[in-house]
Design a protein around this motif. Sequence first.
Motif, PDB file in Angstrom:
ATOM      1  N   LEU A 345       0.821  -1.216   0.000  1.00 63.52           N
ATOM      2  CA  LEU A 345       0.000   0.000   0.000  1.00 63.52           C
ATOM      3  C   LEU A 345       0.852   1.263   0.000  1.00 63.52           C
ATOM      4  N   SER A 346       2.123   1.144   0.342  1.00 61.60           N
ATOM      5  CA  SER A 346       2.985   2.329   0.277  1.00 61.60           C
ATOM      6  C   SER A 346       3.125   2.843  -1.156  1.00 61.60           C
ATOM      7  N   CYS A 347       2.765   2.013  -2.128  1.00 62.91           N
ATOM      8  CA  CYS A 347       2.876   2.397  -3.541  1.00 62.91           C
ATOM      9  C   CYS A 347       1.640   3.134  -4.054  1.00 62.91           C
ATOM     10  N   TYR A 348       0.593   3.197  -3.272  1.00 64.09           N
ATOM     11  CA  TYR A 348      -0.669   3.758  -3.743  1.00 64.09           C
ATOM     12  C   TYR A 348      -1.024   5.031  -2.984  1.00 64.09           C
ATOM     13  N   ASP A 349      -1.696   5.912  -3.681  1.00 66.12           N
ATOM     14  CA  ASP A 349      -2.105   7.200  -3.127  1.00 66.12           C
ATOM     15  C   ASP A 349      -3.520   7.067  -2.557  1.00 66.12           C
ATOM     16  N   PRO A 350      -3.689   7.144  -1.225  1.00 67.31           N
ATOM     17  CA  PRO A 350      -5.024   6.955  -0.649  1.00 67.31           C
ATOM     18  C   PRO A 350      -6.002   8.072  -0.972  1.00 67.31           C
ATOM     19  N   SER A 351      -5.495   9.185  -1.509  1.00 63.40           N
ATOM     20  CA  SER A 351      -6.421  10.247  -1.912  1.00 63.40           C
ATOM     21  C   SER A 351      -7.112   9.915  -3.232  1.00 63.40           C
ATOM     22  N   GLU A 352      -6.603   8.900  -3.947  1.00 63.69           N
ATOM     23  CA  GLU A 352      -7.254   8.412  -5.156  1.00 63.69           C
ATOM     24  C   GLU A 352      -8.263   7.327  -4.796  1.00 63.69           C
ATOM     25  N   PRO A 353      -9.279   7.095  -5.633  1.00 59.39           N
ATOM     26  CA  PRO A 353     -10.230   6.001  -5.379  1.00 59.39           C
ATOM     27  C   PRO A 353      -9.621   4.657  -5.774  1.00 59.39           C
ATOM     28  N   VAL A 354      -8.842   4.068  -4.867  1.00 58.99           N
ATOM     29  CA  VAL A 354      -8.127   2.820  -5.133  1.00 58.99           C
ATOM     30  C   VAL A 354      -8.981   1.636  -4.685  1.00 58.99           C
ATOM     31  N   CYS A 355      -9.162   0.655  -5.572  1.00 59.12           N
ATOM     32  CA  CYS A 355      -9.874  -0.584  -5.274  1.00 59.12           C
ATOM     33  C   CYS A 355      -8.947  -1.710  -5.720  1.00 59.12           C
ATOM     34  N   LEU A 356      -8.351  -2.416  -4.768  1.00 61.27           N
ATOM     35  CA  LEU A 356      -7.200  -3.269  -5.030  1.00 61.27           C
ATOM     36  C   LEU A 356      -7.443  -4.704  -4.572  1.00 61.27           C
ATOM     37  N   GLY A 357      -6.991  -5.658  -5.369  1.00 65.94           N
ATOM     38  CA  GLY A 357      -7.075  -7.069  -5.004  1.00 65.94           C
ATOM     39  C   GLY A 357      -6.825  -7.928  -6.226  1.00 65.94           C
ATOM     40  N   GLU A 358      -7.330  -9.168  -6.192  1.00 66.61           N
ATOM     41  CA  GLU A 358      -7.223 -10.035  -7.366  1.00 66.61           C
ATOM     42  C   GLU A 358      -8.402  -9.754  -8.285  1.00 66.61           C
ATOM     43  N   ARG A 359      -8.106  -9.353  -9.497  1.00 64.07           N
ATOM     44  CA  ARG A 359      -9.145  -8.914 -10.432  1.00 64.07           C
ATOM     45  C   ARG A 359      -9.712 -10.105 -11.197  1.00 64.07           C
ATOM     46  N   TYR A 360     -11.022 -10.203 -11.202  1.00 68.29           N
ATOM     47  CA  TYR A 360     -11.760 -11.123 -12.051  1.00 68.29           C
ATOM     48  C   TYR A 360     -12.585 -10.280 -13.021  1.00 68.29           C
ATOM     49  N   GLY A 361     -13.164 -10.943 -14.011  1.00 70.84           N
ATOM     50  CA  GLY A 361     -14.012 -10.235 -14.955  1.00 70.84           C
ATOM     51  C   GLY A 361     -15.281 -11.007 -15.226  1.00 70.84           C
ATOM     52  N   TYR A 362     -16.336 -10.297 -15.558  1.00 72.79           N
ATOM     53  CA  TYR A 362     -17.601 -10.929 -15.948  1.00 72.79           C
ATOM     54  C   TYR A 362     -18.068 -10.318 -17.264  1.00 72.79           C
ATOM     55  N   GLY A 363     -18.280 -11.169 -18.258  1.00 73.81           N
ATOM     56  CA  GLY A 363     -18.811 -10.726 -19.545  1.00 73.81           C
ATOM     57  C   GLY A 363     -17.946  -9.702 -20.242  1.00 73.81           C
ATOM     58  N   LEU A 364     -16.633  -9.786 -20.103  1.00 76.37           N
ATOM     59  CA  LEU A 364     -15.761  -8.747 -20.665  1.00 76.37           C
ATOM     60  C   LEU A 364     -15.792  -8.719 -22.185  1.00 76.37           C
ATOM     61  N   GLY A 365     -16.069  -9.858 -22.818  1.00 74.94           N
ATOM     62  CA  GLY A 365     -16.158  -9.877 -24.271  1.00 74.94           C
ATOM     63  C   GLY A 365     -17.364  -9.137 -24.800  1.00 74.94           C
ATOM     64  N   GLN A 366     -18.361  -8.929 -23.941  1.00 79.74           N
ATOM     65  CA  GLN A 366     -19.576  -8.217 -24.349  1.00 79.74           C
ATOM     66  C   GLN A 366     -19.724  -6.907 -23.589  1.00 79.74           C
ATOM     67  N   GLY A 367     -18.614  -6.379 -23.085  1.00 82.52           N
ATOM     68  CA  GLY A 367     -18.633  -5.080 -22.425  1.00 82.52           C
ATOM     69  C   GLY A 367     -18.873  -5.124 -20.944  1.00 82.52           C
ATOM     70  N   GLY A 368     -18.885  -6.267 -20.296  1.00 80.11           N
ATOM     71  CA  GLY A 368     -19.164  -6.458 -18.870  1.00 80.11           C
ATOM     72  C   GLY A 368     -18.371  -5.580 -17.921  1.00 80.11           C
ATOM     73  N   TYR A 369     -17.851  -6.165 -16.849  1.00 78.63           N
ATOM     74  CA  TYR A 369     -17.168  -5.363 -15.839  1.00 78.63           C
ATOM     75  C   TYR A 369     -16.134  -6.220 -15.110  1.00 78.63           C
ATOM     76  N   SER A 370     -15.202  -5.533 -14.448  1.00 70.35           N
ATOM     77  CA  SER A 370     -14.191  -6.178 -13.616  1.00 70.35           C
ATOM     78  C   SER A 370     -14.613  -6.063 -12.158  1.00 70.35           C
ATOM     79  N   TYR A 371     -14.100  -6.976 -11.340  1.00 75.26           N
ATOM     80  CA  TYR A 371     -14.372  -6.888  -9.906  1.00 75.26           C
ATOM     81  C   TYR A 371     -13.241  -7.529  -9.119  1.00 75.26           C
ATOM     82  N   ILE A 372     -13.123  -7.144  -7.848  1.00 82.08           N
ATOM     83  CA  ILE A 372     -12.144  -7.753  -6.957  1.00 82.08           C
ATOM     84  C   ILE A 372     -12.793  -8.971  -6.334  1.00 82.08           C
ATOM     85  N   THR A 373     -12.211 -10.144  -6.537  1.00 84.68           N
ATOM     86  CA  THR A 373     -12.783 -11.334  -5.938  1.00 84.68           C
ATOM     87  C   THR A 373     -12.558 -11.302  -4.426  1.00 84.68           C
TER      88      THR A 373
END
Length: 480
Positions: A345-373
């Motif tokens: 976390l020392s690498c990230y700026d907490p004043s930014e809207p940071v959402c961090l973790g292991e990224r998964y995706g749903y329906g990305l081929g059809q424009g879906g969305y990413s999420y943190i599992t």
Amino acid sequence: MCCVGLAQIHILCCFSDLMCAYFFFLNLVCAYLREIVFVIQSQSNSFHVSRAERQRADLLQQTQSLTQTPPPILLLHSLTDNEGDWSILPVLPYLSLLFGKNSSWLVFLEEETNVKVTKLLQALRKFDRRKEWFLGKPLHDEESTIIHHYAFAENPSIFKYPDFSAAWALSIPLLDRLASKVRDEPLKSDFTIDLKHEVALYIWENGQGPRLTAVPELCTEPEHSPTAQHCATTLSSPAPLCGEPVKKEDIFVAVKTCKKFHTERVPVVKKTWEREAFLLEYYSDHTDPSIPTIDLGVPNTERGHCGKTFAILERYVSDAVPKTRWLLVVDDDTLISLPRLQMLLSCYDPSEPVCLGERYGYGLGQGGYSYITGGGGMVFSRAAVVRLLASDCKCYRDDAPDDMVLGMCLNALGLPVTHSSLFHQARPEDYSRDFLAHQVPISFHKHWNIDPVAVFNRWLKDKSRSTSPRGLNKSTKEEL
């Protein structure tokens, strides 16, 4: 140094056969370099953009010493407006359209991948660029695993997929065919879970397409390792070093549990990583003063825990808890190293809207969305939580999947999900040994058929730190 013409080479040959051979080699390198496209698998968070820009600058410096016309060096996150480009397949038609006619290779790099350009060119020259090639450093599963949907259950080691950290490459003939397939046939997979495995499966196409070909020069050895002399690619230090670790007091830890796991899972948390937390609360459907737990008034659900997670977000920004810069939300069967998280976390700026973790995706081929599992741990800056709660995003049911609902909300707000491969939704045995060998992991998840305390001690406990109760200064930890 730049490429020289044939007349110049002829003059040089008159003076030295060695110099002549050198300049012939240089001309070959120059010609081949112009046919390579580098794609850095970048992310839009400011820390990751700066890392990718440094990598691009290094590549430019190396290539400009070889040719006056450097090859294209692209940042994946900035190619198109499609947020799902990180999953590679949706962006292949775009890359084919731009580079299919004048290039020979598409080389993908992660942000921490160091490249020795000349050695990479020498490695690629071994392969006929007119044919379909899928090149990389092979990984394989020791046993069938849920994160790969139990693929090749009878013998999972037969299927090889690339370690993205070592770089991987597609020949342009393969790129063009894959791009046509993506254009003509909608991508079928709803979920993107382990990208490197899923890309390899798509290319393999049930045996109709090429398998991954091993390239020994694509390596994951440390950058200055004596064993990396032959390597065209190496890795930077295993964990980013961005200054002093974030203080314990700046991280609020929320553990989701329920009554039936108070005696099964919560004791594991207390035996392993809880002692490293300064501010921590357990949230349950039952108040138990011996832990202690807090009942947020949301009934326990067997599946998703959206209602509970949104209640945690509301409590985090309220006066009920001390104000901190970071929120960590974990399950009661998550194993995590908080000291390593403090370093990251020392690498990230907490004043930014940071959402961090292991990224998964749903329906990305059809424009879906990413999420943190959720199981690997979800980290939010206070700025991100405030933005989320100020929006109209809500749970459509208490038992909706919290991580996916949050992903939909972030997508609607235009806030990026930031991926770190150091968070893990599954157990260590669910990942390739070679993949974990060059990591300093932050988390694992699930207690299935393992001794979770032993797993924590092996993978997440730093030997240099005293974690015994005697060595702990009780005044440095506060349980709310």
